[in-house]
Design a protein around this motif. Structure first.
Motif, short mmCIF file in Angstrom:
data_model
loop_
_atom_site.label_atom_id
_atom_site.label_comp_id
_atom_site.label_asym_id
_atom_site.label_seq_id
_atom_site.Cartn_x
_atom_site.Cartn_y
_atom_site.Cartn_z
N SER A 2 3.33 15.86 5.03
CA SER A 2 2.75 17.19 4.85
C SER A 2 2.93 18.09 6.06
N SER A 3 3.73 17.68 7.04
CA SER A 3 4.00 18.54 8.18
C SER A 3 5.47 18.49 8.52
N ILE A 4 5.94 19.51 9.19
CA ILE A 4 7.34 19.58 9.56
C ILE A 4 7.73 18.39 10.43
N VAL A 5 6.98 18.16 11.50
CA VAL A 5 7.34 17.10 12.43
C VAL A 5 7.19 15.73 11.78
N GLY A 6 6.07 15.53 11.05
CA GLY A 6 5.87 14.25 10.38
C GLY A 6 6.94 13.95 9.37
N SER A 7 7.39 14.97 8.63
CA SER A 7 8.44 14.78 7.64
C SER A 7 9.80 14.55 8.28
N ALA A 8 9.99 15.07 9.49
CA ALA A 8 11.28 14.90 10.17
C ALA A 8 11.55 13.44 10.48
N VAL A 9 10.48 12.65 10.72
CA VAL A 9 10.67 11.24 11.08
C VAL A 9 10.27 10.26 9.98
N LEU A 10 9.60 10.75 8.95
CA LEU A 10 9.14 9.88 7.86
C LEU A 10 10.32 9.18 7.18
N CYS A 11 10.16 7.87 6.96
CA CYS A 11 11.17 7.06 6.29
C CYS A 11 12.50 6.99 7.05
N THR A 12 12.46 7.22 8.36
CA THR A 12 13.62 6.96 9.22
C THR A 12 13.28 5.76 10.09
N PRO A 13 14.25 4.99 10.53
CA PRO A 13 13.95 3.83 11.38
C PRO A 13 13.37 4.28 12.72
N LEU A 14 12.37 3.54 13.20
CA LEU A 14 11.78 3.83 14.50
C LEU A 14 12.88 3.85 15.56
N GLY A 15 12.89 4.90 16.36
CA GLY A 15 13.90 5.07 17.39
C GLY A 15 15.02 5.99 17.00
N SER A 16 15.05 6.43 15.73
CA SER A 16 16.13 7.27 15.25
C SER A 16 15.89 8.74 15.57
N SER A 17 16.96 9.51 15.59
CA SER A 17 16.86 10.96 15.72
C SER A 17 17.35 11.61 14.44
N ALA A 18 16.88 12.82 14.18
CA ALA A 18 17.23 13.49 12.93
C ALA A 18 17.29 14.99 13.13
N ALA A 19 18.08 15.64 12.29
CA ALA A 19 18.14 17.10 12.22
C ALA A 19 17.57 17.53 10.87
#
Length: 321
Positions: A132-149
């Motif tokens: 429900s947030s931009i930052v939380g959604s940016a990392v949700l369901c990605t492996p810990l330690g990963s980066s995303a755009a």
């Protein structure tokens, strides 16, 4: 589907922009609201596309940077995992350390770099993993330690809002309970018993009398950063009335929450500021430093409020440009 616009690029505004239409309460004294109505455990589960693929993410937190082309189309919400680590996929309710940047794709200007708001020399800040947030959604369901755009069309932010690009990286999982050293109970304060998962049960004595000013006792003393006025704090909490009725609880919503110390009632602000990360405190707040003679949701007018709060992390307020 819309989310509220960037009224101001503060830490709190960026962290709580809604992507799914509703979320858990960010106000520790508000009536709990439903969690995300997204249809999967990954929330909106944005997929990679031409826009997010075109964003170049370089470095590692806390020196993460992003290069954003000026010709992105922003036809839809997109997310590309730029660097996939081998950690477990992050799920709703987890708390991690990391870094994020909010970038204006029209100019390439960094509107907010969380590394500048870190409360210690790590350059990292807490991130609540959610849908429900931009930052939380940016990392949700990605492996810990990963980066995303993460590329977000302005149409999702409201009429006339600009497009936004977020880059983010998670680093380490953080505890969702206070880890500080147990302190001696303070005579006259309500009794607190913790479940195995850390959730508190608060027992108010039969001879309870509301204080004239907020009374605070430290139940566990942490050794982390000190909470300052205006900080964004990351907490678990339970709030009860003197009759024992629970009127709000992050525990019942299944995840920590965050809010600015200056955005809550006076007594709650007093309970947070000056405390250290890792601490657990109990606060007894008279109506005069709570909601006074105003009814607030399920809280009757002239109510004394009793909170037990686990202070899990802190992020400094962003410097004004």
């Amino acid at each position: 589907m819309r989310i509220r616009p960037f009224a101001a690029l503060s830490v709190v505004a960026v962290s709580t922009l809604l992507l799914a239409g509703c979320s858990g309460s960010a106000d520790p004294n508000a009536t709990p609201t439903p969690t995300s109505t997204a249809s999967s455990e990954c929330g909106l589960d944005p997929q990679a596309g031409a826009d997010s693929d075109a964003v170049t993410v370089s470095g590692t937190a806390p020196e993460l940077t992003g290069d954003v082309p000026t010709d992105l189309e922003f036809a839809e919400l997109q997310r590309t995992v730029s660097t996939a680590d081998d950690g477990d996929d992050l799920a709703v309710g987890q708390l991690v350390s990391g870094q994020y940047q909010i970038i204006d794709p029209a100019t390439g200007e960094i509107q907010l770099d969380s590394a500048t708001t870190s409360a210690d020399d790590s350059g990292l800040v807490p991130l609540i993993v959610d849908a429900s947030s931009i930052v939380g959604s940016a990392v949700l369901c990605t492996p810990l330690g990963s980066s995303a755009a993460f590329t977000i069309p302005g149409s999702m932010l409201g009429d006339g809002a600009s497009n936004v690009v977020v880059i983010a990286q998670s680093v380490d999982e953080l505890p969702t309970v206070a880890t500080g050293e147990d302190q001696e109970p303070v005579e006259g304060m309500p009794e607190v018993e913790l479940a195995d998962n850390g959730e508190p049960t608060i027992t108010v004595p039969s001879d309870f009398a509301a204080p004239d000013t907020t009374e605070i006792a430290v139940l566990k003393k942490g050794d982390g950063a000190t909470v300052e006025s205006g900080d964004n704090v990351f907490v678990q909490y339970t709030g009860v009335l003197p009759d024992g009725t629970v009127f709000d609880s992050s525990w019942q919503r299944g995840a920590p929450t965050q809010f600015q110390t200056t955005g809550v009632v006076q007594g709650f602000q007093k309970a947070l500021e000056g405390q250290t990360v890792g601490s657990q405190v109990i606060a007894v707040i008279p109506a005069s430093e709570g909601y006074g003679d105003t009814e607030q949701g399920s809280i009757p007018a002239n109510s004394t409020l009793i909170f037990v709060v686990d202070i899990l992390g802190v992020q400094r307020a962003a410097a004004q440009q």
